[in-house]
Design a protein around this motif. Structure first.
Motif, PDB file in Angstrom:
ATOM      1  N   PRO A  28       4.524   0.844   9.002  1.00 52.41           N
ATOM      2  CA  PRO A  28       4.621   1.630   7.762  1.00 52.41           C
ATOM      3  C   PRO A  28       5.851   2.530   7.759  1.00 52.41           C
ATOM      4  CG  PRO A  28       2.380   1.664   8.610  1.00 52.41           C
ATOM      5  CD  PRO A  28       3.221   1.019   9.671  1.00 52.41           C
ATOM      6  N   VAL A  73       0.777   5.410  -0.184  1.00 51.31           N
ATOM      7  CA  VAL A  73      -0.113   6.561  -0.030  1.00 51.31           C
ATOM      8  C   VAL A  73       0.734   7.833   0.038  1.00 51.31           C
ATOM      9  CG1 VAL A  73      -1.832   7.679   1.439  1.00 51.31           C
ATOM     10  CG2 VAL A  73      -1.859   5.193   1.196  1.00 51.31           C
ATOM     11  N   ALA A  98       0.869  -1.178   0.000  1.00 52.30           N
ATOM     12  CA  ALA A  98       0.000   0.000   0.000  1.00 52.30           C
ATOM     13  C   ALA A  98       0.899   1.217   0.000  1.00 52.30           C
ATOM     14  CB  ALA A  98      -0.914   0.006   1.222  1.00 52.30           C
ATOM     15  N   LEU A 122      -2.876   7.141   9.352  1.00 56.23           N
ATOM     16  CA  LEU A 122      -2.316   5.821   9.618  1.00 56.23           C
ATOM     17  C   LEU A 122      -3.190   4.999  10.560  1.00 56.23           C
ATOM     18  CD1 LEU A 122       1.467   6.718  10.109  1.00 56.23           C
ATOM     19  CD2 LEU A 122       0.422   5.613   8.130  1.00 56.23           C
ATOM     20  N   ARG A 173      -8.381   0.246   6.178  1.00 48.65           N
ATOM     21  CA  ARG A 173      -8.644   0.116   4.747  1.00 48.65           C
ATOM     22  C   ARG A 173      -7.952  -1.104   4.151  1.00 48.65           C
ATOM     23  NH1 ARG A 173     -12.275   2.296   0.833  1.00 48.65           N
ATOM     24  NH2 ARG A 173     -11.803   0.781  -0.797  1.00 48.65           N
ATOM     25  N   ILE A 174      -6.773  -1.454   4.642  1.00 53.10           N
ATOM     26  CA  ILE A 174      -6.056  -2.609   4.097  1.00 53.10           C
ATOM     27  C   ILE A 174      -6.856  -3.897   4.281  1.00 53.10           C
ATOM     28  CG2 ILE A 174      -4.016  -4.065   4.398  1.00 53.10           C
ATOM     29  CD1 ILE A 174      -2.383  -1.504   4.777  1.00 53.10           C
ATOM     30  N   HIS A 185      -7.455   5.237   9.322  1.00 57.61           N
ATOM     31  CA  HIS A 185      -7.898   4.866   7.977  1.00 57.61           C
ATOM     32  C   HIS A 185      -7.062   3.760   7.334  1.00 57.61           C
ATOM     33  CE1 HIS A 185     -11.082   7.840   7.572  1.00 57.61           C
ATOM     34  NE2 HIS A 185     -10.312   8.631   8.302  1.00 57.61           N
ATOM     35  N   LEU A 186      -5.753   3.940   7.254  1.00 60.52           N
ATOM     36  CA  LEU A 186      -4.942   2.932   6.566  1.00 60.52           C
ATOM     37  C   LEU A 186      -5.026   1.583   7.265  1.00 60.52           C
ATOM     38  CD1 LEU A 186      -3.068   2.636   4.130  1.00 60.52           C
ATOM     39  CD2 LEU A 186      -1.135   3.058   5.665  1.00 60.52           C
TER      40      LEU A 186
END
Length: 319
Positions: free
Chosen positions: A287, A90, A88, A123, A130-131, A126-127
């Protein structure tokens, strides 16, 4: 990735006015959690390909005679489950939240924009959600791997081969057992259909009597099953909603609703320990957050795969 706040600016103005707003006022859309891996056996491997052998011994019993008359072949068949490298990426421009109602997500004192509240919010809220949403709704069942095009972002559905692709390939190859039904499943026959599926599996392999089995289907079919059972037997004196997630008289067959299967009419049956979810590490790496001029990039990648250890123990209805 852009921060799209056009409607915020139109409604609240192109300036920041401190009126007590904070992250509690940011209501995020609900995301689908990753359910499919939870019904799989988790496995960690260091390889891109998990290889195993499906072993079977042919019939050995025979009537007695004094002479030695051997029979029974020990057969080894290869089985592979591929792990794919998934990522991912972004990009965010933190300054886009300034001069807006969203100004509290910026920082007046911190020059390093990776430390701004908007990045942490992206982070953590949402991330991180979302993953698994993308993997569950697009990849785990419906995914069909496609090699990436250089310089072009790919789709979640092309990240790996999902269970549907594995079932289709297995039925074509004759390694997965195809289930046939007299009539396509419907809201008015799904109760009888599920019982017929269980009967067909046990007829094909009586040794599965008593083995813990999952009958997997879309959650909407599970709801239809419950309603059809209620409509058919709800007036029976012994009708009960307890144990409703198992097939009557076959308690080892458990109904499992997988959000990854929603929108399809596929149904498949397999022992609970035959589905595996493969990773190269236990969990996802932190991340990598990078600052490029005033732009922030977020990079995270991992290896993941899903599949069956023994195709001959999979029984699938393909519409």
């Amino acid at each position: 990735m852009s921060i799209i706040a056009t409607e915020i600016v139109t409604k609240f103005g192109d300036y920041y006015l401190q009126e007590g707003q904070n992250m509690d006022r940011l209501k995020a859309a609900l995301r689908q959690k990753a359910v499919t891996p939870s019904v799989c056996v988790p496995m960690i491997t260091e390889s891109d390909m998990y290889r195993s052998a499906n072993v079977s011994l042919g019939e050995v019993v025979q009537a007695f005679q004094k002479g030695f008359t051997p029979k029974g072949d020990l057969t080894f068949a290869p089985n592979e489950i591929r792990l794919r490298n998934i990522k991912a990426d972004v990009t965010i421009d933190p300054d886009d939240v300034k001069a807006k109602w969203l100004g509290f997500l910026a920082s007046l004192t911190e020059q390093d924009r990776t430390q701004w509240p908007i990045v942490r919010y992206l982070l953590e809220v949402h991330l991180a959600e979302r993953i698994p949403h993308d993997m569950e709704t697009q990849a785990y069942f419906k995914g069909v791997y496609a090699a990436p095009t250089v310089g072009t972002a790919g789709t979640a559905s092309a990240a790996l081969d999902g269970l549907k692709k594995l079932i289709d390939d297995g039925i074509t190859a004759g390694t997965i057992n195809a289930l046939t039904l007299a009539a396509a499943p419907s809201a008015s026959n799904i109760f009888d259909t599920v019982e017929k599926i269980a009967d067909n599996v046990l007829t094909a392999n009586p040794a599965l009597e008593g083995v813990s089995m999952n009958i997997c289907m879309a959650p909407s079919w599970i709801r239809s099953y419950f309603r059809d059972k209620r409509n058919t037997h709800g007036t029976d004196v012994n009708y009960s909603t307890t144990g409703i997630n198992t097939v009557d008289f076959v308690p080892n067959f458990k109904l499992v609703g997988l959000p990854s299967m929603e929108g399809t009419n596929y149904m498949f049956v397999t022992p609970g320990d035959n589905m595996v979810h493969l990773r190269k590490s236990n969990g996802m790496s932190t991340p990598n957050v990078q600052l490029f001029d005033r732009q922030v990039k977020v990079l995270v990648d991992w290896y993941e795969g899903i599949g069956f250890l023994y195709n001959q123990l999979v029984f699938a209805y393909k519409p």
